[in-house]
Write an enzyme that holds these catalytic residues in place. Sequence first.
Site, PDB file in Angstrom:
ATOM      1  N   SER A   1       0.195 -29.945  20.674  1.00  0.00           N
ATOM      2  CA  SER A   1       0.258 -30.939  21.739  1.00  0.00           C
ATOM      3  C   SER A   1      -1.151 -31.216  22.284  1.00  0.00           C
ATOM      4  O   SER A   1      -2.033 -31.603  21.521  1.00  0.00           O
ATOM      5  CB  SER A   1       1.238 -30.466  22.828  1.00  0.00           C
ATOM      6  OG  SER A   1       1.645 -31.539  23.638  1.00  0.00           O
TER       7      SER A   1
ATOM      8  N   HIS B   1       9.742 -30.551  20.501  1.00  0.00           N
ATOM      9  CA  HIS B   1       8.286 -30.542  20.689  1.00  0.00           C
ATOM     10  C   HIS B   1       7.722 -29.119  20.650  1.00  0.00           C
ATOM     11  O   HIS B   1       6.628 -28.906  20.144  1.00  0.00           O
ATOM     12  CB  HIS B   1       7.949 -31.228  22.013  1.00  0.00           C
ATOM     13  CG  HIS B   1       6.481 -31.385  22.256  1.00  0.00           C
ATOM     14  ND1 HIS B   1       5.635 -31.995  21.341  1.00  0.00           N
ATOM     15  CD2 HIS B   1       5.703 -31.010  23.303  1.00  0.00           C
ATOM     16  CE1 HIS B   1       4.405 -31.994  21.836  1.00  0.00           C
ATOM     17  NE2 HIS B   1       4.421 -31.401  23.005  1.00  0.00           N
TER      18      HIS B   1
END
Length: 256
Positions: A84, A234
């Site tokens: 990320s 995610h």
Amino acid sequence: MLYSKIEGIGQPIVILHGFLGMSDNWKTIAANYAQEGFNAHILDLRNHGRSFHSNEFDYNLMVQDVFEYCEFHNLEKIFLLGHSMGGKVAMLFATNFPEKVEKLIIADIGPKYYPPHHQTILEGLNAVDFSKKPSRSQVEQILSNYISDFGTRQFLMKNLYWKTPEELAFRFNLVALTHNVSKIGTALPENAIFNNPTLFIRGGNSNYILNEDSPLILSHFPKANSHTIQDAGHWLHAEKPKDFIDTTLKFLKSPF
């Protein structure tokens, strides 16, 4: 100097966490790399975990922090893994200092611009008034008013620590991160290119990397391959750790 946890002996791999994360989120992955003959360095980026707090916060600064860390620890040639926000740091580091990076792994983030999308989480975190000395359960109750997902709340709760025997606090620098949140989605510079082997891993249930992002990824990383971990979102490394470890080790140990 950035705080880190170091484990194992061998080829160094530097691991960079995401926004509001910290090195602790990666200790299981790092332990597996250490067992496989790697020297794993899991870092706390500035304003996160146990690393220093600063009003200044952007990708160029974080890249410089990582460079200085590598210089301090005499890490001449590294494998670099980022998730990320940490993936954006890793991309920019690799394109700025390609001579230092042998292979690059990017977890569930692309080089494109991402619109701000952490506002509700930051609202919840800023709603916690530690001067009222809330307990851990009271902090979670406040966060639940803003963040319905249990996993996300638990991820954030890991940042709680006892600032004094009577008062909790968050390890991250919430003021600086709130003020600079618009910088998290910044795109990789147009002319940034890294020509060494690169692996992009995405979660099958995540929308951070889309099929149509492939041309942009290849324009920055001509030797990029991609892999999807099915039934993962995610936080793919936490949701499917075995799949994540197996996939990354295969890439790291391949001769190309």
